[in-house]
Design a protein around this motif. Structure first.
Motif, PDB file in Angstrom:
ATOM      1  N   SER A  96      -2.522   2.164   8.722  1.00 28.74           N
ATOM      2  CA  SER A  96      -1.865   2.966   9.748  1.00 28.74           C
ATOM      3  C   SER A  96      -0.359   3.025   9.513  1.00 28.74           C
ATOM      4  O   SER A  96       0.269   4.086   9.646  1.00 28.74           O
ATOM      5  N   ALA A  97       0.243   1.888   9.158  1.00 23.00           N
ATOM      6  CA  ALA A  97       1.685   1.847   8.898  1.00 23.00           C
ATOM      7  C   ALA A  97       2.041   2.701   7.692  1.00 23.00           C
ATOM      8  O   ALA A  97       3.067   3.410   7.692  1.00 23.00           O
ATOM      9  N   ALA A  98       1.206   2.671   6.647  1.00 24.57           N
ATOM     10  CA  ALA A  98       1.461   3.494   5.458  1.00 24.57           C
ATOM     11  C   ALA A  98       1.305   4.978   5.784  1.00 24.57           C
ATOM     12  O   ALA A  98       2.064   5.818   5.289  1.00 24.57           O
ATOM     13  N   ASP A  99       0.331   5.325   6.638  1.00 25.50           N
ATOM     14  CA  ASP A  99       0.153   6.720   7.067  1.00 25.50           C
ATOM     15  C   ASP A  99       1.393   7.227   7.802  1.00 25.50           C
ATOM     16  O   ASP A  99       1.835   8.365   7.613  1.00 25.50           O
ATOM     17  N   LYS A 100       1.959   6.383   8.659  1.00 25.64           N
ATOM     18  CA  LYS A 100       3.157   6.782   9.406  1.00 25.64           C
ATOM     19  C   LYS A 100       4.343   6.980   8.463  1.00 25.64           C
ATOM     20  O   LYS A 100       5.169   7.883   8.660  1.00 25.64           O
ATOM     21  N   ALA A 101       4.445   6.146   7.446  1.00 26.80           N
ATOM     22  CA  ALA A 101       5.518   6.303   6.468  1.00 26.80           C
ATOM     23  C   ALA A 101       5.350   7.612   5.703  1.00 26.80           C
ATOM     24  O   ALA A 101       6.327   8.331   5.451  1.00 26.80           O
ATOM     25  N   LEU A 102       4.098   7.960   5.348  1.00 30.07           N
ATOM     26  CA  LEU A 102       3.830   9.227   4.662  1.00 30.07           C
ATOM     27  C   LEU A 102       4.191  10.410   5.550  1.00 30.07           C
ATOM     28  O   LEU A 102       4.798  11.385   5.090  1.00 30.07           O
ATOM     29  N   ALA A 103       3.834  10.333   6.824  1.00 32.08           N
ATOM     30  CA  ALA A 103       4.167  11.403   7.766  1.00 32.08           C
ATOM     31  C   ALA A 103       5.680  11.584   7.866  1.00 32.08           C
ATOM     32  O   ALA A 103       6.190  12.718   7.930  1.00 32.08           O
TER      33      ALA A 103
ATOM     34  N   VAL B 297       4.155   0.542   2.603  1.00 34.92           N
ATOM     35  CA  VAL B 297       4.323  -0.618   3.486  1.00 34.92           C
ATOM     36  C   VAL B 297       3.963  -1.862   2.693  1.00 34.92           C
ATOM     37  O   VAL B 297       3.138  -1.809   1.763  1.00 34.92           O
ATOM     38  N   CYS B 298       4.591  -2.973   3.029  1.00 37.08           N
ATOM     39  CA  CYS B 298       4.330  -4.241   2.346  1.00 37.08           C
ATOM     40  C   CYS B 298       3.943  -5.298   3.375  1.00 37.08           C
ATOM     41  O   CYS B 298       4.564  -5.395   4.436  1.00 37.08           O
ATOM     42  N   TRP B 299       2.913  -6.079   3.057  1.00 34.60           N
ATOM     43  CA  TRP B 299       2.531  -7.212   3.916  1.00 34.60           C
ATOM     44  C   TRP B 299       2.808  -8.502   3.176  1.00 34.60           C
ATOM     45  O   TRP B 299       2.380  -8.697   2.030  1.00 34.60           O
ATOM     46  N   GLU B 300       3.545  -9.393   3.835  1.00 36.95           N
ATOM     47  CA  GLU B 300       3.857 -10.709   3.287  1.00 36.95           C
ATOM     48  C   GLU B 300       3.189 -11.761   4.156  1.00 36.95           C
ATOM     49  O   GLU B 300       3.556 -11.936   5.328  1.00 36.95           O
ATOM     50  N   PRO B 301       2.204 -12.465   3.639  1.00 37.53           N
ATOM     51  CA  PRO B 301       1.438 -13.433   4.441  1.00 37.53           C
ATOM     52  C   PRO B 301       2.305 -14.486   5.115  1.00 37.53           C
ATOM     53  O   PRO B 301       1.995 -14.929   6.226  1.00 37.53           O
TER      54      PRO B 301
ATOM     55  N   ARG C 194      -4.790  13.801  -0.748  1.00 36.39           N
ATOM     56  CA  ARG C 194      -4.200  12.513  -0.349  1.00 36.39           C
ATOM     57  C   ARG C 194      -4.766  11.395  -1.209  1.00 36.39           C
ATOM     58  O   ARG C 194      -5.973  11.234  -1.353  1.00 36.39           O
ATOM     59  N   LEU C 195      -3.849  10.593  -1.748  1.00 35.74           N
ATOM     60  CA  LEU C 195      -4.198   9.458  -2.588  1.00 35.74           C
ATOM     61  C   LEU C 195      -3.621   8.187  -1.986  1.00 35.74           C
ATOM     62  O   LEU C 195      -2.723   8.239  -1.138  1.00 35.74           O
ATOM     63  N   ALA C 196      -4.131   7.054  -2.439  1.00 35.41           N
ATOM     64  CA  ALA C 196      -3.615   5.755  -2.004  1.00 35.41           C
ATOM     65  C   ALA C 196      -3.558   4.825  -3.200  1.00 35.41           C
ATOM     66  O   ALA C 196      -4.396   4.895  -4.099  1.00 35.41           O
ATOM     67  N   ILE C 197      -2.536   3.983  -3.204  1.00 37.86           N
ATOM     68  CA  ILE C 197      -2.394   2.987  -4.273  1.00 37.86           C
ATOM     69  C   ILE C 197      -2.267   1.611  -3.640  1.00 37.86           C
ATOM     70  O   ILE C 197      -1.453   1.405  -2.738  1.00 37.86           O
ATOM     71  N   LEU C 198      -3.065   0.692  -4.129  1.00 37.40           N
ATOM     72  CA  LEU C 198      -3.036  -0.695  -3.681  1.00 37.40           C
ATOM     73  C   LEU C 198      -2.374  -1.510  -4.791  1.00 37.40           C
ATOM     74  O   LEU C 198      -2.836  -1.496  -5.934  1.00 37.40           O
ATOM     75  N   VAL C 199      -1.271  -2.197  -4.459  1.00 40.83           N
ATOM     76  CA  VAL C 199      -0.497  -2.921  -5.467  1.00 40.83           C
ATOM     77  C   VAL C 199      -0.442  -4.411  -5.116  1.00 40.83           C
ATOM     78  O   VAL C 199       0.444  -4.848  -4.377  1.00 40.83           O
ATOM     79  N   PRO C 200      -1.381  -5.221  -5.615  1.00 37.48           N
ATOM     80  CA  PRO C 200      -1.368  -6.663  -5.326  1.00 37.48           C
ATOM     81  C   PRO C 200      -0.141  -7.336  -5.934  1.00 37.48           C
ATOM     82  O   PRO C 200       0.347  -6.940  -7.001  1.00 37.48           O
TER      83      PRO C 200
ATOM     84  N   VAL D 142       0.855  -1.182   0.000  1.00 39.34           N
ATOM     85  CA  VAL D 142       0.000   0.000   0.000  1.00 39.34           C
ATOM     86  C   VAL D 142       0.894   1.235   0.000  1.00 39.34           C
ATOM     87  O   VAL D 142       1.819   1.336   0.805  1.00 39.34           O
ATOM     88  N   LEU D 143       0.604   2.162  -0.923  1.00 40.23           N
ATOM     89  CA  LEU D 143       1.327   3.424  -1.009  1.00 40.23           C
ATOM     90  C   LEU D 143       0.385   4.559  -0.638  1.00 40.23           C
ATOM     91  O   LEU D 143      -0.745   4.618  -1.155  1.00 40.23           O
ATOM     92  N   MET D 144       0.787   5.416   0.254  1.00 40.21           N
ATOM     93  CA  MET D 144       0.048   6.634   0.583  1.00 40.21           C
ATOM     94  C   MET D 144       0.799   7.824  -0.012  1.00 40.21           C
ATOM     95  O   MET D 144       2.010   7.956   0.184  1.00 40.21           O
ATOM     96  N   LEU D 145       0.081   8.681  -0.738  1.00 40.16           N
ATOM     97  CA  LEU D 145       0.695   9.812  -1.408  1.00 40.16           C
ATOM     98  C   LEU D 145      -0.039  11.100  -1.055  1.00 40.16           C
ATOM     99  O   LEU D 145      -1.273  11.089  -0.874  1.00 40.16           O
ATOM    100  N   GLU D 146       0.677  12.201  -1.000  1.00 39.94           N
ATOM    101  CA  GLU D 146       0.055  13.492  -0.733  1.00 39.94           C
ATOM    102  C   GLU D 146       0.813  14.584  -1.474  1.00 39.94           C
ATOM    103  O   GLU D 146       2.056  14.586  -1.510  1.00 39.94           O
ATOM    104  N   ILE D 147       0.076  15.506  -2.066  1.00 42.05           N
ATOM    105  CA  ILE D 147       0.695  16.642  -2.750  1.00 42.05           C
ATOM    106  C   ILE D 147       1.293  17.574  -1.702  1.00 42.05           C
ATOM    107  O   ILE D 147       0.594  18.007  -0.785  1.00 42.05           O
ATOM    108  N   ASP D 148       2.568  17.857  -1.846  1.00 40.84           N
ATOM    109  CA  ASP D 148       3.250  18.702  -0.866  1.00 40.84           C
ATOM    110  C   ASP D 148       2.713  20.130  -0.899  1.00 40.84           C
ATOM    111  O   ASP D 148       2.459  20.692  -1.978  1.00 40.84           O
TER     112      ASP D 148
END
Length: 382
Positions: free
Chosen positions: A355-362, A334-338, A288-294, A240-246
């Motif tokens: 939540s983890a992706a939000d913290k990375a964006l912050a 952030v990446c989740w590996e089952p 704020r945008l989000a990208i889900l990458v399976p 999951v990628l969280m993006l925001e325009i600066d």
């Protein structure tokens, strides 16, 4: 008001219709019903009942496709299942952004003739073998099959699709009773599919951001829940990628509402053009945008994040007034590996990943923006 007397018709002789069968008594009718029994393969009957329950329980169109293309062949012991759908106006294409994950086993056809050509004038269940020319048209992605079971999917006689089941047993056969039962199953599939499309069209209106025409927060939460569950079953990573325009708030105050929204729309379009069809882009709020990458590992997600960041940094947005606007992005992922982090509660897992992706964006913003930051999952409370 007086009513005319009712005539007694007990002694009246009714005119019999010529060549009509003689009337049956209740006893005769019951006896005839008792004689009209049907012999049906018990295995096929039981499996069909279970499959009907699965179909009727499908939560949405994506779930229905998963049942038809993944569960159905396993359930009946077929080698594969293939679904052709009639989509002349690309409605289904818009409702199935991740449909390409099924490869050649899911095909959307603008012309209904390619499906009608598989059947007679009155489409009905057909079992074809190597001697039939239709074997060269269906299930081309699977060369192990000896026969194919073709099920027309109809809506009031109109061809809406065709389901093909690959069979490795050259001695597989179905009698008249089995064909009728399979035709009934095809009618259930057709009804479930028609209802799922209607529900998806209504639901889509509430999950699409009207400005960018991508998913909104509600749509993203549904997408991430579904894809996490699929990643768990397939034992594949998901990122999951969280993006925001600066400095978007400053831009918004300086240029106003119209230019601010125009900017968000153009940035969304640019990012979307860089993604695969199986990826999901959503606008969560404001800028704020989000990208889900399976199927994305941590390394792959980092490469995607950096590529998007660099592309937007070099991207000039024409404001249609003779000026170009240039912005930058902060990206957290952030990446989740089952296999590394097994989880049971998918809802709680989705929250932790977000939540983890939000913290990375912050963290990326705190470092001055226009950069990519990674946050790793450690202990999952699921």
């Amino acid at each position: 008001m007086a009513h005319p007397p009712i005539e007694d018709t007990r002694d009246v002789d009714f005119e019999e219709i010529e060549a009509a069968p003689p009337p049956e008594t209740l006893a005769e009718l019951h006896e005839r019903h008792q004689r009209e029994t049907l012999t049906l393969n018990r295995y096929l009957y039981n499996q069909s009942l279970q499959m009907e329950h699965m179909l009727l329980s499908a939560p949405d169109l994506q779930g229905l496709l998963e049942i038809l293309l993944v569960n159905l062949p396993r359930h009946f012991g077929f080698s594969a299942a293939e679904l052709w759908l009639h989509d002349p106006e690309q409605v289904l294409c818009g409702l199935l952004p991740g449909g390409d994950r099924y490869g050649q086993y899911l095909q959307l056809h603008p012309d209904v003739f390619v499906m009608q050509d598989l059947y007679d004038l009155e489409p009905d269940v057909a079992l074809v073998d190597a001697a039939d020319r239709r074997m060269f048209e269906v299930l081309k992605a699977d060369d192990r099959i000896d026969q194919a079971l073709l099920l027309p999917l109809l809506d009031n006689g109109r061809m809406m699709g065709s389901l093909h089941c690959g069979i490795c047993d050259s001695h597989f056969a179905v009698g008249e009773a089995e064909e009728a039962h399979i035709a009934h199953l095809a009618s259930v599939i057709s009804l479930c599919f028609k209802n799922a499309v209607s529900r998806q069209q209504v639901s889509r209106l509430t999950m699409i951001d009207p400005l960018t025409q991508i998913s909104n927060l509600r749509g993203f939460e549904k997408d991430i829940a579904r894809e996490i569950a699929r990643s768990r079953r397939a034992n594949q990573p998901i990122s999951v990628l969280m993006l925001e325009i600066d400095e978007y708030d400053d831009l918004y105050r300086h240029y106003g509402d119209i230019t601010g929204q125009f900017l968000v729309k153009k940035i969304s379009e640019r990012i979307s053009s860089d993604l695969r069809k199986s990826d999901y882009l959503a606008r969560l709020n404001g800028a704020r945008l989000a990208i889900l990458v399976p199927g994305s590992s941590e390394v792959m997600a980092g490469d995607i994040a950096e590529r998007i960041r660099a592309d937007i940094e070099d991207f000039a947005v024409d404001d249609s007034r003779g000026a170009n606007l240039q912005v930058t992005l902060s990206v957290g992922y952030v990446c989740w590996e089952p296999q590394r982090f097994p989880a049971v509660d998918m809802v709680q897992l989705a929250r932790q990943i977000e939540s983890a992706a939000d913290k990375a964006l912050a963290a990326a913003r705190d470092q001055g923006g226009n950069r990519v930051a990674l946050n790793r999952l450690t202990t999952l409370m699921v």
